[in-house]
Design an enzyme around this catalytic site. Structure first.
Site, PDB file in Angstrom:
ATOM      1  N   SER A 137       0.820  -1.215   0.000  1.00 65.04           N
ATOM      2  CA  SER A 137       0.000   0.000   0.000  1.00 65.04           C
ATOM      3  C   SER A 137       0.848   1.256   0.000  1.00 65.04           C
ATOM      4  O   SER A 137       0.321   2.350  -0.144  1.00 65.04           O
ATOM      5  CB  SER A 137      -0.945  -0.007   1.193  1.00 65.04           C
ATOM      6  OG  SER A 137      -0.325  -0.526   2.323  1.00 65.04           O
ATOM      7  N   ASN A 140      -3.147   6.282  -0.777  1.00 64.15           N
ATOM      8  CA  ASN A 140      -2.811   6.441   0.638  1.00 64.15           C
ATOM      9  C   ASN A 140      -2.203   7.792   0.971  1.00 64.15           C
ATOM     10  O   ASN A 140      -2.274   8.234   2.109  1.00 64.15           O
ATOM     11  CB  ASN A 140      -1.910   5.300   1.086  1.00 64.15           C
ATOM     12  CG  ASN A 140      -2.746   4.094   1.440  1.00 64.15           C
ATOM     13  OD1 ASN A 140      -3.759   4.217   2.109  1.00 64.15           O
ATOM     14  ND2 ASN A 140      -2.354   2.926   0.951  1.00 64.15           N
TER      15      ASN A 140
HETATM   16  N1  CAA Z   1     -17.539  -9.942   0.262  1.00 63.40           N
HETATM   17  C1  CAA Z   1     -18.673  -9.905  -0.447  1.00 63.40           C
HETATM   18  N2  CAA Z   1     -19.572  -8.899  -0.351  1.00 63.40           N
HETATM   19  C2  CAA Z   1     -19.292  -7.926   0.521  1.00 63.40           C
HETATM   20  C3  CAA Z   1     -18.122  -7.903   1.311  1.00 63.40           C
HETATM   21  C4  CAA Z   1     -17.217  -8.980   1.146  1.00 63.40           C
HETATM   22  N3  CAA Z   1     -16.066  -9.055   1.816  1.00 63.40           N
HETATM   23  N4  CAA Z   1     -18.138  -6.775   2.070  1.00 63.40           N
HETATM   24  C5  CAA Z   1     -19.251  -6.120   1.759  1.00 63.40           C
HETATM   25  N5  CAA Z   1     -19.959  -6.798   0.825  1.00 63.40           N
HETATM   26  C6  CAA Z   1     -21.202  -6.418   0.157  1.00 63.40           C
HETATM   27  C7  CAA Z   1     -22.402  -6.464   1.020  1.00 63.40           C
HETATM   28  O1  CAA Z   1     -22.933  -7.763   1.088  1.00 63.40           O
HETATM   29  C8  CAA Z   1     -23.348  -5.511   0.297  1.00 63.40           C
HETATM   30  O2  CAA Z   1     -23.906  -6.083  -0.864  1.00 63.40           O
HETATM   31  P1  CAA Z   1     -25.276  -5.499  -1.525  1.00 63.40           P
HETATM   32  O3  CAA Z   1     -24.971  -4.096  -1.979  1.00 63.40           O
HETATM   33  O4  CAA Z   1     -25.534  -6.425  -2.651  1.00 63.40           O
HETATM   34  O5  CAA Z   1     -26.283  -5.535  -0.431  1.00 63.40           O
HETATM   35  C9  CAA Z   1     -22.381  -4.454  -0.185  1.00 63.40           C
HETATM   36  O6  CAA Z   1     -21.089  -5.053  -0.221  1.00 63.40           O
HETATM   37  C10 CAA Z   1     -22.420  -3.308   0.725  1.00 63.40           C
HETATM   38  O7  CAA Z   1     -22.159  -3.777   2.063  1.00 63.40           O
HETATM   39  P2  CAA Z   1     -23.014  -3.425   3.352  1.00 63.40           P
HETATM   40  O8  CAA Z   1     -24.455  -3.183   2.981  1.00 63.40           O
HETATM   41  O9  CAA Z   1     -22.710  -4.423   4.411  1.00 63.40           O
HETATM   42  O10 CAA Z   1     -22.393  -2.125   3.917  1.00 63.40           O
HETATM   43  P3  CAA Z   1     -22.033  -0.822   3.178  1.00 63.40           P
HETATM   44  O11 CAA Z   1     -23.116  -0.390   2.255  1.00 63.40           O
HETATM   45  O12 CAA Z   1     -21.547   0.100   4.222  1.00 63.40           O
HETATM   46  O13 CAA Z   1     -20.784  -1.212   2.277  1.00 63.40           O
HETATM   47  C11 CAA Z   1     -18.471  -1.165   2.124  1.00 63.40           C
HETATM   48  C12 CAA Z   1     -19.648  -1.792   2.829  1.00 63.40           C
HETATM   49  C13 CAA Z   1     -18.457  -1.588   0.674  1.00 63.40           C
HETATM   50  C14 CAA Z   1     -17.225  -1.715   2.824  1.00 63.40           C
HETATM   51  C15 CAA Z   1     -18.591   0.387   2.238  1.00 63.40           C
HETATM   52  O14 CAA Z   1     -18.808   0.737   3.564  1.00 63.40           O
HETATM   53  C16 CAA Z   1     -17.386   1.103   1.737  1.00 63.40           C
HETATM   54  O15 CAA Z   1     -17.218   1.307   0.536  1.00 63.40           O
HETATM   55  N6  CAA Z   1     -16.502   1.542   2.676  1.00 63.40           N
HETATM   56  C17 CAA Z   1     -15.278   2.211   2.332  1.00 63.40           C
HETATM   57  C18 CAA Z   1     -14.234   1.194   2.005  1.00 63.40           C
HETATM   58  C19 CAA Z   1     -12.937   1.826   1.616  1.00 63.40           C
HETATM   59  O16 CAA Z   1     -12.743   3.020   1.626  1.00 63.40           O
HETATM   60  N7  CAA Z   1     -11.979   0.966   1.263  1.00 63.40           N
HETATM   61  C20 CAA Z   1     -10.676   1.394   0.913  1.00 63.40           C
HETATM   62  C21 CAA Z   1      -9.821   1.313   2.131  1.00 63.40           C
HETATM   63  S1  CAA Z   1      -8.195   1.827   1.778  1.00 63.40           S
HETATM   64  C22 CAA Z   1      -7.451   0.473   1.181  1.00 63.40           C
HETATM   65  O17 CAA Z   1      -7.963  -0.602   1.164  1.00 63.40           O
HETATM   66  C23 CAA Z   1      -6.098   0.666   0.657  1.00 63.40           C
HETATM   67  C24 CAA Z   1      -4.992   0.681   1.606  1.00 63.40           C
HETATM   68  O18 CAA Z   1      -3.874   0.567   1.163  1.00 63.40           O
HETATM   69  C25 CAA Z   1      -5.123   0.848   3.035  1.00 63.40           C
END
Ligand code: CAA
Length: 283
Positions: free
Chosen positions: A119, A190
């Site tokens: 990352s 990041n």
């Molecule tokens: N596998 C399969 N499906 C998943 C899943 C997984 N691991 N996690 C979430 N989902 C699915 C859920 O089942 C749901 O599906 P539907 O839309 O069909 O209902 C969908 O994703 C949305 O999930 P939730 O309804 O539970 O919750 P949400 O609407 O809050 O979404 C999220 C969850 C997608 C994680 C959302 O909160 C989000 O986008 N959060 C921000 C994530 C982010 O910023 N990630 C980047 C982090 S930085 C990084 O990774 C890089 C680094 O180097 C640090």
């Protein structure tokens, strides 16, 4: 180059997610970790994620089984010998990645690509530990990998156009969008994200608002899907700290100075969701 078999190194939350999307794309996958128990845990995570897709009607049960059957457990880096591509997703420690790249360079076929999901660590440095710097590249997935669309593709100084094209194609095959970025500390994702997270931790440290208050402000006010503190818990506070240290060292700018509270949480083992405690309690 046609990539049909990949070795994913590290069966943690990122590695297992990468193995999952690779298998979903029809590739044969070796999922490696040092201990078999870690691979088993990674496989359970994949099963859980695929079951979510099944319960939503996005995947059939037989497709889920076929995807799982394409993932083979591995506890030997020698499995790189069968693959056209290796994707490393080990912990964010240069010493560990260096050892992995040196070893995997011995086993992987000469034409194979060695990608890293780092990352923030420099791709050019990782490439220098191998005899194939032109076939080393950054392939930075976002968490949770099965649902996030971006893969940030980072070219090291010596990365060839052929390597870039092969990895951009692979990314697309995995149903993701490849966006290219230069090999700068923290890349784009990041460098921008962690400053916001660190600032939110400073606000919390200073008692400006509760954790929930800070997160609610960013969710309701900026339409972010998650607040910065819950996102930090999802990423892992050790990873957040490691990235901020890379930014601080790389740019020498005090704006990247990690909040002392973050350091303390990491010292205490409060690493976020994966340990059951971070800014929130998950137990
Ligand atoms: N596998 C399969 N499906 C998943 C899943 C997984 N691991 N996690 C979430 N989902 C699915 C859920 O089942 C749901 O599906 P539907 O839309 O069909 O209902 C969908 O994703 C949305 O999930 P939730 O309804 O539970 O919750 P949400 O609407 O809050 O979404 C999220 C969850 C997608 C994680 C959302 O909160 C989000 O986008 N959060 C921000 C994530 C982010 O910023 N990630 C980047 C982090 S930085 C990084 O990774 C890089 C680094 O180097 C640090």
């Amino acid at each position: 180059m046609n990539i049909e078999k990949v070795l994913v190194i590290g069966a943690g939350q990122m590695g297992s997610g990468i193995a999952q999307v690779a298998a979903q794309a029809g590739l044969q996958v070796y999922l490696y970790d040092i201990h078999r128990a870690a691979v088993t845990k990674g496989r359970q995570r994949i099963e859980k994620s695929l079951s979510k897709f099944v319960s939503k009607g996005k995947l059939r049960e037989d497709e889920k089984e076929a995807i799982l059957a394409r993932i083979q457990d591995s506890t030997s880096l020698e499995d790189a010998a069968h693959c056209q591509c290796v994707i490393e997703a080990a912990v964010e420690k240069m010493e560990i990645k260096k050892k992995i790249f040196q070893e995997v360079d011995q086993w992987a076929p000469q034409e194979a690509i060695l990608a890293s999901n780092t990352s923030s660590l420099p791709i050019t440095a990782l490439a220098s530990y191998t005899e194939r710097p032109d076939r080393v590249i950054g392939m930075h997935f976002m968490n949770p990998v099965p649902v996030m669309r971006l893969v940030e593709i980072i070219r090291g100084l010596a990365t060839s156009d052929e390597t870039y094209d092969a990895i951009a194609n692979l990314t697309e095959k995995m149903g993701k969008v490849a966006v290219s970025c230069k090999d700068i500390p923290g890349f784009i994702s990041n460098r921008v994200l962690q400053v916001m997270i660190n600032e939110a931790i400073w606000c919390y440290y200073e008692g400006a608002a509760t954790a929930d208050g800070i997160d609610s402000i960013m969710k309701l006010g900026m339409n972010h899907p998650m607040g910065p503190l819950e996102l930090a818990d999802l990423i892992g506070l050790d990873t957040v700290l490691a990235i901020l240290e890379v930014l601080q060292e790389g740019y020498g700018d005090p704006k990247y100075r990690p909040c002392p509270l973050l350091r303390q949480y990491v010292q205490a083992g409060y690493l976020g969701r994966k340990t059951g405690r971070g800014f929130y309690n998950y137990e």
